[in-house]
Enzyme design. Structure first.
Site, short mmCIF file in Angstrom:
data_model
loop_
_atom_site.label_atom_id
_atom_site.label_comp_id
_atom_site.label_asym_id
_atom_site.label_seq_id
_atom_site.Cartn_x
_atom_site.Cartn_y
_atom_site.Cartn_z
N GLU A 43 7.22 -26.23 83.42
CA GLU A 43 6.98 -24.87 83.89
C GLU A 43 7.83 -23.90 83.08
OE1 GLU A 43 7.02 -22.35 88.10
OE2 GLU A 43 8.40 -24.03 87.86
N LYS A 113 -0.41 -20.21 89.26
CA LYS A 113 0.35 -20.67 90.42
C LYS A 113 -0.10 -19.95 91.68
CE LYS A 113 5.22 -21.65 91.51
NZ LYS A 113 6.59 -21.52 90.95
N CYS A 154 4.76 -26.36 90.30
CA CYS A 154 6.03 -26.34 91.03
C CYS A 154 5.85 -26.21 92.55
CB CYS A 154 6.91 -25.24 90.47
SG CYS A 154 8.67 -25.46 90.86
#
Length: 275
Positions: A43, A113, A154
């Site tokens: 990331e 995300k 994440c």
């Protein structure tokens, strides 16, 4: 192809975009020299994990030097590359976006995300991605030479609904480029990856930046691969490292035959409805 060599590029990210890209290029070249099939970057691999740096480092997809560099490598080596994530700018918005390149260097998937990291742990970590970033709203499952894969980033790994929907769409490997920290990492990193793999009887892969003690945000590292039985088959430490892990997708069918969790779900009583 049932066996896949996945390269985990746990690189040290610093406050210098060009040096970060050069490090990524070096690790990809090394991974290719070991006949890797699939390379995964962390990331924010080109950018320090910091709201002010997200703004400074943000790139438009069509003119991105970072993405162009990765595209050329995918084509040169004829390998799939999951370019962890970068701060992607579109109009007035900045997204935390992951890009998947095929062997021809084409972008075949992108994931913004969905769940922004807004936390305030007493005595631990405070961070609010929403101060800078805009959340994505699309599930990302993509067909590759190795079958379908699902992508999250994440904090997305904390939401089992996302993983379940991606697996329902046919994903056999769930990839989560991530950057857990020294508060959440020791407590939850391995547990979450084992849980998502075990819940869905798939492989689950997380690739993080190495720990940079000079940075304002301290990444936990510990890039990881978990099999469909919920076993950790590889986990790195905190230092920069390239690790190549071979997985066998045939394990998925074996585990699902032995313990038919997906088949035994009571969808007559409960289900996730995608909107």
């Amino acid at each position: 192809m049932s066996k896949i060599k996945i390269a985990l590029c746990q690189m040290n990210v610093i406050d210098n975009k060009q040096k970060n890209i050069s490090k990524a290029i070096s690790m990809i070249n090394e991974a290719a020299s070991h006949n890797s099939d699939f390379v995964v970057l962390p990331e924010m691999f080109n950018c320090p994990y910091s709201n002010d740096k997200f703004v400074e480092y943000a790139e438009n997809e069509k003119t991105s030097f970072t993405l162009d560099s990765i595209s050329k490598l995918a084509k040169k080596h004829q390998i799939h590359i999951l370019a962890g994530s970068i701060p992607e700018k579109e109009d007035s918005n900045i997204y935390n976006t992951s890009y998947l390149f095929d062997k021809k260097g084409n972008i075949i998937a992108k994931h913004r995300k969905m769940h922004l990291f807004d936390v305030d742990v007493e005595g631990g970590i405070y961070f609010k991605e929403s101060d800078t970033l805009t959340p994505g709203n699309k599930f990302t499952v993509c067909e590759t030479d190795f079958g379908k894969i699902g992508i999250g980033i994440c904090y997305d790994v904390r939401f089992p609904q996302l993983a379940q929907i991606n697996v329902g769409k046919g994903a056999n490997i769930l990839f989560y480029p991530g950057a857990f920290n020294m508060t959440t990492g020791p407590a939850h990193w391995e547990l979450l990856f084992r849980s998502r793999a075990l819940d869905n009887q798939v492989f689950c892969v997380g690739v993080a930046p190495a720990l940079n003690e000079d940075a304002s945000y301290h990444s936990y590292g510990h890039s990881i691969v978990v099999n469909p039985w919920g076993e950790v088959i590889c986990q790195l430490g905190q230092k920069e490292e390239l690790k190549i892990v071979e997985i066998n997708l045939d394990e998925i069918k074996k585990v699902r035959n032995e313990i038919p969790v997906l088949k035994n779900r009571r969808n007559d009583l409960y289900e996730i409805i995608e909107k």
